[in-house]
Design a protein around this motif. Structure first.
Motif, PDB file in Angstrom:
ATOM      1  N   VAL A 101       2.469   5.895  -5.638  1.00 44.46           N
ATOM      2  CA  VAL A 101       1.242   7.168  -5.829  1.00 44.46           C
ATOM      3  C   VAL A 101       0.183   6.426  -6.983  1.00 44.46           C
ATOM      4  CG1 VAL A 101       0.782   9.260  -6.862  1.00 44.46           C
ATOM      5  CG2 VAL A 101       2.487   9.315  -5.497  1.00 44.46           C
ATOM      6  N   LEU A 102       0.742   5.973  -7.871  1.00 45.63           N
ATOM      7  CA  LEU A 102      -0.218   5.443  -8.846  1.00 45.63           C
ATOM      8  C   LEU A 102      -1.072   4.250  -8.260  1.00 45.63           C
ATOM      9  CD1 LEU A 102      -0.987   5.408 -12.057  1.00 45.63           C
ATOM     10  CD2 LEU A 102       0.777   3.614 -12.300  1.00 45.63           C
ATOM     11  N   ALA A 103      -0.344   3.383  -7.597  1.00 49.22           N
ATOM     12  CA  ALA A 103      -1.183   2.093  -7.134  1.00 49.22           C
ATOM     13  C   ALA A 103      -1.872   2.478  -5.880  1.00 49.22           C
ATOM     14  CB  ALA A 103      -0.157   1.292  -6.382  1.00 49.22           C
ATOM     15  N   TYR A 104      -1.709   3.710  -4.941  1.00 47.12           N
ATOM     16  CA  TYR A 104      -2.533   4.039  -3.941  1.00 47.12           C
ATOM     17  C   TYR A 104      -3.888   3.974  -3.779  1.00 47.12           C
ATOM     18  CZ  TYR A 104      -3.254   5.431   0.785  1.00 47.12           C
ATOM     19  OH  TYR A 104      -3.885   5.503   2.265  1.00 47.12           O
ATOM     20  N   PRO A 105      -4.607   4.658  -4.684  1.00 49.37           N
ATOM     21  CA  PRO A 105      -6.124   4.891  -4.647  1.00 49.37           C
ATOM     22  C   PRO A 105      -6.846   3.484  -4.993  1.00 49.37           C
ATOM     23  CG  PRO A 105      -5.037   6.607  -5.808  1.00 49.37           C
ATOM     24  CD  PRO A 105      -4.093   5.578  -5.602  1.00 49.37           C
ATOM     25  N   THR A 106      -6.229   2.559  -6.053  1.00 52.47           N
ATOM     26  CA  THR A 106      -6.974   1.461  -6.193  1.00 52.47           C
ATOM     27  C   THR A 106      -6.713   0.499  -5.290  1.00 52.47           C
ATOM     28  OG1 THR A 106      -6.847   2.052  -8.653  1.00 52.47           O
ATOM     29  CG2 THR A 106      -7.109  -0.246  -8.145  1.00 52.47           C
ATOM     30  N   PHE A 107      -5.478   0.185  -4.958  1.00 51.60           N
ATOM     31  CA  PHE A 107      -5.101  -0.813  -4.251  1.00 51.60           C
ATOM     32  C   PHE A 107      -5.697  -0.684  -2.587  1.00 51.60           C
ATOM     33  CE2 PHE A 107      -2.379  -2.187  -7.507  1.00 51.60           C
ATOM     34  CZ  PHE A 107      -2.171  -3.364  -7.271  1.00 51.60           C
ATOM     35  N   ALA A 108      -5.628   0.515  -1.997  1.00 55.09           N
ATOM     36  CA  ALA A 108      -6.071   0.667  -0.706  1.00 55.09           C
ATOM     37  C   ALA A 108      -7.623   0.396  -0.570  1.00 55.09           C
ATOM     38  CB  ALA A 108      -6.059   2.330  -0.307  1.00 55.09           C
ATOM     39  N   LEU A 109      -8.420   0.643  -1.728  1.00 58.84           N
ATOM     40  CA  LEU A 109      -9.890   0.361  -1.779  1.00 58.84           C
ATOM     41  C   LEU A 109     -10.186  -0.900  -2.080  1.00 58.84           C
ATOM     42  CD1 LEU A 109     -11.297   3.737  -2.985  1.00 58.84           C
ATOM     43  CD2 LEU A 109     -11.539   3.042  -0.721  1.00 58.84           C
ATOM     44  N   LEU A 110      -9.317  -1.788  -2.713  1.00 58.80           N
ATOM     45  CA  LEU A 110      -9.528  -3.107  -3.453  1.00 58.80           C
ATOM     46  C   LEU A 110      -8.576  -4.280  -2.817  1.00 58.80           C
ATOM     47  CD1 LEU A 110     -10.581  -2.150  -7.041  1.00 58.80           C
ATOM     48  CD2 LEU A 110     -11.914  -2.471  -5.262  1.00 58.80           C
ATOM     49  N   VAL A 111      -7.631  -3.823  -2.292  1.00 63.33           N
ATOM     50  CA  VAL A 111      -6.855  -5.043  -1.875  1.00 63.33           C
ATOM     51  C   VAL A 111      -6.401  -4.832  -0.456  1.00 63.33           C
ATOM     52  CG1 VAL A 111      -4.616  -6.326  -2.297  1.00 63.33           C
ATOM     53  CG2 VAL A 111      -5.791  -4.957  -4.167  1.00 63.33           C
ATOM     54  N   LYS A 112      -6.867  -5.804   0.325  1.00 58.87           N
ATOM     55  CA  LYS A 112      -6.663  -5.749   1.847  1.00 58.87           C
ATOM     56  C   LYS A 112      -5.348  -5.730   2.412  1.00 58.87           C
ATOM     57  CE  LYS A 112     -10.873  -7.935   3.432  1.00 58.87           C
ATOM     58  NZ  LYS A 112     -11.354  -6.853   4.027  1.00 58.87           N
ATOM     59  N   GLY A 113      -4.780  -4.676   3.230  1.00 60.95           N
ATOM     60  CA  GLY A 113      -3.427  -4.667   3.728  1.00 60.95           C
ATOM     61  C   GLY A 113      -2.578  -3.833   2.972  1.00 60.95           C
ATOM     62  N   THR A 114      -3.059  -3.530   1.623  1.00 59.95           N
ATOM     63  CA  THR A 114      -2.097  -2.510   0.773  1.00 59.95           C
ATOM     64  C   THR A 114      -2.288  -0.943   1.399  1.00 59.95           C
ATOM     65  OG1 THR A 114      -3.817  -2.328  -0.833  1.00 59.95           O
ATOM     66  CG2 THR A 114      -1.993  -4.025  -1.017  1.00 59.95           C
ATOM     67  N   ASN A 115      -3.214  -0.551   2.016  1.00 60.43           N
ATOM     68  CA  ASN A 115      -3.202   0.779   2.546  1.00 60.43           C
ATOM     69  C   ASN A 115      -2.220   1.149   3.251  1.00 60.43           C
ATOM     70  OD1 ASN A 115      -4.334   3.313   3.455  1.00 60.43           O
ATOM     71  ND2 ASN A 115      -6.333   2.681   4.001  1.00 60.43           N
ATOM     72  N   SER A 116      -2.315   0.330   4.473  1.00 62.36           N
ATOM     73  CA  SER A 116      -1.169   0.775   5.572  1.00 62.36           C
ATOM     74  C   SER A 116       0.196   0.583   4.682  1.00 62.36           C
ATOM     75  CB  SER A 116      -1.357  -0.234   6.679  1.00 62.36           C
ATOM     76  OG  SER A 116      -2.498   0.281   7.246  1.00 62.36           O
ATOM     77  N   LEU A 117       0.538  -0.465   3.848  1.00 64.92           N
ATOM     78  CA  LEU A 117       1.743  -0.868   3.219  1.00 64.92           C
ATOM     79  C   LEU A 117       2.343   0.147   2.407  1.00 64.92           C
ATOM     80  CD1 LEU A 117       3.902  -3.116   2.991  1.00 64.92           C
ATOM     81  CD2 LEU A 117       2.537  -4.036   0.720  1.00 64.92           C
ATOM     82  N   ILE A 118       1.389   0.521   1.484  1.00 66.66           N
ATOM     83  CA  ILE A 118       1.707   1.691   0.821  1.00 66.66           C
ATOM     84  C   ILE A 118       1.861   3.101   1.500  1.00 66.66           C
ATOM     85  CG2 ILE A 118       1.002   3.091  -1.336  1.00 66.66           C
ATOM     86  CD1 ILE A 118      -0.441   0.609  -2.378  1.00 66.66           C
ATOM     87  N   PHE A 119       1.164   3.266   2.495  1.00 61.90           N
ATOM     88  CA  PHE A 119       1.186   4.486   3.182  1.00 61.90           C
ATOM     89  C   PHE A 119       2.555   4.717   3.862  1.00 61.90           C
ATOM     90  CE2 PHE A 119       0.580   6.806   7.206  1.00 61.90           C
ATOM     91  CZ  PHE A 119       0.323   8.118   6.793  1.00 61.90           C
ATOM     92  N   PHE A 120       2.678   3.577   4.716  1.00 61.89           N
ATOM     93  CA  PHE A 120       4.169   3.530   5.479  1.00 61.89           C
ATOM     94  C   PHE A 120       5.211   3.494   4.536  1.00 61.89           C
ATOM     95  CE2 PHE A 120       1.265   2.265   8.635  1.00 61.89           C
ATOM     96  CZ  PHE A 120       1.661   3.183  10.003  1.00 61.89           C
TER      97      PHE A 120
END
Length: 321
Positions: free
Chosen positions: A24-43
């Motif tokens: 939860v802590l990582a999602y807002p930042t990583f999803a917008l700034l690090v490619k590929g992490t949006n789907s990774l954290i979500f799943f």
């Protein structure tokens, strides 16, 4: 906040709780700034939600939580039904691949309800997301100049939309931080300002239109959830911050130029010139409304907009742009 899941005092539960909090802590930042992490954290959250579904219940799901989950499921169900009844074409199937994420959100909701983490992680995640994207946008401006739109790990439109949301949710976090210490209020205020900065540097004009509505939603939230003193503090702070933002936009020639262009193109659209950037978007709205009127119950089919729009272009009802 006492967390019965965490207080079970087992190493397994503590690891589980910590993992959810970190995601939860990582999602807002990583999803917008690090490619590929949006789907990774979500799943990863979805997987934990599925696991939580098959573990002993800690408490029942409330009526409000069921209502929120049902909205996500209903959208996906209507999308599937519309696809089945309108040809089941390949493009629509690809759209369903995106829509299924809305159904999977139900497992994330279930996870957070069944294994509730302390609310501080949500507020910290939001403020860190707004601050980090704002700082990244400033770095991008200094590195590439004002002509280059900021898009982060996504594209400028999504980046501008989501950073604007982060900015306003950060203001809602003021109540939580104020309870901890009045000196911590500077955190959500800085997050708000930097989130707005990120949105404006993305040059996403469509996002800026939402600001009055977001201010109204924030006002309703503040007047329902806070004391008189907190209302005055948040209200004055919001006014000052928005004032600073408006001045900043005025000083930023590229952003102000894009606003002026949008106004001019909207006027030209009303005068019959439909091939501009704003005109194209307005044409899409007109086309979407016409398609809805022709198919008001289940729509024209998932992923059918382009084909329906093409037909209307050939009939001369829409501009080919």
């Amino acid at each position: 906040m006492n967390n019965p899941f965490y207080e079970a005092h087992t190493l397994k539960n503590r690891i589980h709780y910590s993992l959810i909090a970190m995601l939860v802590l990582a999602y807002p930042t990583f999803a917008l700034l690090v490619k590929g992490t949006n789907s990774l954290i979500f799943f990863a959250l979805v997987l934990l939600g599925i696991i939580a579904y098959f573990t002993p219940k800690t408490r029942a799901i409330s009526r409000e939580e069921k209502l929120v989950a049902s909205v996500f499921f209903l959208f996906f169900a209507v999308s599937v039904l519309s696809w089945l009844l309108n040809g089941m074409h390949d493009h629509g199937f690809k759209e369903l691949g995106r829509h299924i994420r809305l159904a999977l959100v139900i497992f994330v909701i279930y996870l957070l309800v069944r294994s509730p983490i302390d609310q501080k992680w949500f507020w910290i995640a939001i403020t860190i997301g707004a601050i980090s994207t704002g700082l990244y946008s400033i770095w991008h401006l200094m590195s590439y100049g004002i002509e280059s739109r900021v898009g982060g790990a996504t594209n400028p439109i999504i980046f501008g939309d989501e950073t604007l949301i982060l900015a306003f949710i950060s203001l809602a976090a003021a109540g939580y931080f104020a309870k901890k210490s009045k000196w911590l209020l500077f955190i959500p205020l800085i997050a708000f300002l930097l989130g707005l900065t990120a949105s404006f540097l993305s040059q996403t004009r469509g996002a800026w239109i939402a600001i009055p509505a977001l201010v109204l939603i924030l006002a309703v939230y503040v007047f329902q959830k806070t004391t008189v003193k907190q209302k005055l503090a948040i209200g004055l702070t919001t006014a000052v911050m928005l004032g600073i933002t408006v001045i900043g936009i005025g000083m930023q020639s590229n952003a102000s130029q894009r606003i002026e262009e949008a106004i001019l193109e909207a006027k030209n659209y009303l005068a019959g010139e439909r091939g501009t950037s704003v005109g194209t978007r307005l044409e899409q709205w007109v086309g979407a409304w016409d398609i809805f009127k022709a198919n008001p119950i289940l729509g024209a089919g998932t992923g059918s907009f382009q084909e329906e729009a093409r037909i209307r272009v050939e009939l001369g009802q829409l501009h080919p742009s």
